[in-house]
Design an enzyme around this catalytic site. Sequence first.
Site, short mmCIF file in Angstrom:
data_model
loop_
_atom_site.label_atom_id
_atom_site.label_comp_id
_atom_site.label_asym_id
_atom_site.label_seq_id
_atom_site.Cartn_x
_atom_site.Cartn_y
_atom_site.Cartn_z
N ASP A 44 0.99 -1.10 -0.23
CA ASP A 44 0.09 -0.05 -0.17
C ASP A 44 0.88 1.39 -0.04
OD1 ASP A 44 -2.56 -1.23 -0.28
OD2 ASP A 44 -2.47 -1.50 1.90
N GLY A 45 2.11 1.20 0.53
CA GLY A 45 2.85 2.30 0.50
C GLY A 45 3.46 2.49 -0.85
N ASN A 117 -4.12 9.13 2.07
CA ASN A 117 -4.55 8.30 3.33
C ASN A 117 -4.80 9.30 4.58
OD1 ASN A 117 -4.07 5.85 3.14
ND2 ASN A 117 -2.08 5.57 3.75
N GLU A 118 -4.00 10.18 4.76
CA GLU A 118 -4.33 11.07 6.00
C GLU A 118 -3.44 12.28 6.03
OE1 GLU A 118 -1.22 8.98 6.73
OE2 GLU A 118 -2.63 7.80 7.53
N ALA A 180 -2.88 10.41 21.28
CA ALA A 180 -2.69 10.54 22.69
C ALA A 180 -3.24 11.86 23.46
CB ALA A 180 -1.40 10.41 22.73
P1 NAP Z 1 5.05 2.58 5.12
O1 NAP Z 1 5.92 1.75 5.58
O2 NAP Z 1 4.86 3.12 3.52
O3 NAP Z 1 3.57 2.06 5.80
C1 NAP Z 1 3.50 1.32 6.95
C2 NAP Z 1 2.32 0.50 6.89
O4 NAP Z 1 1.14 1.06 6.74
C3 NAP Z 1 2.61 -0.54 5.85
O5 NAP Z 1 2.35 -1.97 6.58
C4 NAP Z 1 1.54 -0.32 4.70
O6 NAP Z 1 1.48 -1.41 4.05
C5 NAP Z 1 0.51 0.39 5.61
N1 NAP Z 1 -0.57 1.16 4.82
C6 NAP Z 1 -0.36 2.26 4.18
N2 NAP Z 1 -1.67 2.71 3.65
C7 NAP Z 1 -2.66 1.66 4.24
C8 NAP Z 1 -3.85 1.82 4.15
N3 NAP Z 1 -4.61 2.77 3.33
N4 NAP Z 1 -4.47 0.74 4.73
C9 NAP Z 1 -3.97 -0.09 5.46
N5 NAP Z 1 -2.63 -0.22 5.48
C10 NAP Z 1 -1.90 0.65 4.84
O7 NAP Z 1 5.05 3.73 6.26
P2 NAP Z 1 5.10 5.35 5.90
O8 NAP Z 1 5.93 5.57 4.72
O9 NAP Z 1 5.81 5.88 7.17
O10 NAP Z 1 3.75 5.95 5.82
C11 NAP Z 1 2.70 5.62 4.89
C12 NAP Z 1 1.33 5.38 5.65
O11 NAP Z 1 1.82 4.39 6.74
C13 NAP Z 1 0.71 6.72 6.33
O12 NAP Z 1 0.15 7.06 5.57
C14 NAP Z 1 0.32 6.10 7.46
O13 NAP Z 1 -1.21 5.75 7.27
C15 NAP Z 1 0.89 4.80 7.82
N6 NAP Z 1 1.51 4.62 9.05
C16 NAP Z 1 0.82 3.90 10.17
C17 NAP Z 1 1.26 4.08 11.30
C18 NAP Z 1 0.69 3.23 12.50
O14 NAP Z 1 -0.24 2.64 12.13
N7 NAP Z 1 1.17 3.39 13.77
C19 NAP Z 1 2.49 4.84 11.62
C20 NAP Z 1 3.21 5.44 10.61
C21 NAP Z 1 2.62 5.37 9.38
P3 NAP Z 1 2.25 -2.12 2.87
O15 NAP Z 1 3.29 -2.97 3.56
O16 NAP Z 1 1.26 -2.82 2.23
O17 NAP Z 1 2.90 -1.11 2.32
#
Ligand code: NAP
Length: 258
Positions: A44-45, A117-118, A180
């Site tokens: 998804d990233g 996403n957000e 938080a």
């Molecule tokens: P990233 O490594 O690209 O993504 C982090 C995780 O979020 C990966 O497992 C990715 O799936 C998953 N993801 C991304 N979009 C998603 C969606 N719409 N629905 C479900 N899972 C999704 O991390 P990044 O570059 O820091 O940021 C990309 C996205 O990661 C952000 O938009 C944010 O939503 C999410 N993120 C989540 C957290 C958390 O949950 N604590 C923290 C930071 C960021 P894949 O492995 O399939 O790519």
Amino acid sequence: MKYTLVVRNDDLSKKLAEDIHHGLKDELIYDNQKPDLVISVGGDGTILEAVHQYMDVDCYYVGIHTGTLGFFTDYQRDEVDELIHDIKKNEYHCMPRHLLEVKVHLKDETKTLYALNEMRLDHGFSTQVISVYINDVLLEVFRGNGLCVSTPSGSTAYNKSLGGALIYPGIPLMQLTEVAGIHHNAYRSLGSSLILDDRQTIKLKGDFKDLWLGIDHLQYSFQDVESIEVHLSKRAMKFIEYKEMSFIKRVRRAYIHS
Ligand code: NAP
């Protein structure tokens, strides 16, 4: 039809990308400047990267999944032949995924950013005090690590980790979630997520001298921000669905039983 590939940097994704290239090259034209179809190979990233890379190009997106969850991707790693066949057949349904429009008001100018996403104001180190207005009506003065506003597409990502609800794709709304929040006699905020329709604008005001703003996988830093306005944009990214994939099945596969 012109296509391009956005590929995650791992051996499996690169190998699948080569296979797709090989399968399409006789019938489609490769064009990484103005493609009609962007094929993401990764997680998804990788789709987030693809969308930000081609946001200003009028194109469709489809994904093959080598990541962990696969909310944006309809094809599994062993379905390359099916994907190639479906692209060539060219019969599809289009799923528009709306973007958030985020306006960062600085002293002399306004920067506009878009998120699939957000958008996150998220500080781990110190608390932020943020006044939250909905269509110019004060909702609360929030104190805590930060706030997240997500689209339905982003509801399964960071929003879910924050305790926000999963939203069925395509419903035109956005969701405000606390990171938080501190809840005691001096500071009291809603404490639950708030779901708003596309007629609402969220305005955030605070002491934003040095502001870190997260938009999907990207980070921005701004100085002396006066306010931030967020609403669900009319702009949508066009995701191709060559086959029907149930959102409920995806949720079950990702979070309940794989
Ligand atoms: P990233 O490594 O690209 O993504 C982090 C995780 O979020 C990966 O497992 C990715 O799936 C998953 N993801 C991304 N979009 C998603 C969606 N719409 N629905 C479900 N899972 C999704 O991390 P990044 O570059 O820091 O940021 C990309 C996205 O990661 C952000 O938009 C944010 O939503 C999410 N993120 C989540 C957290 C958390 O949950 N604590 C923290 C930071 C960021 P894949 O492995 O399939 O790519």
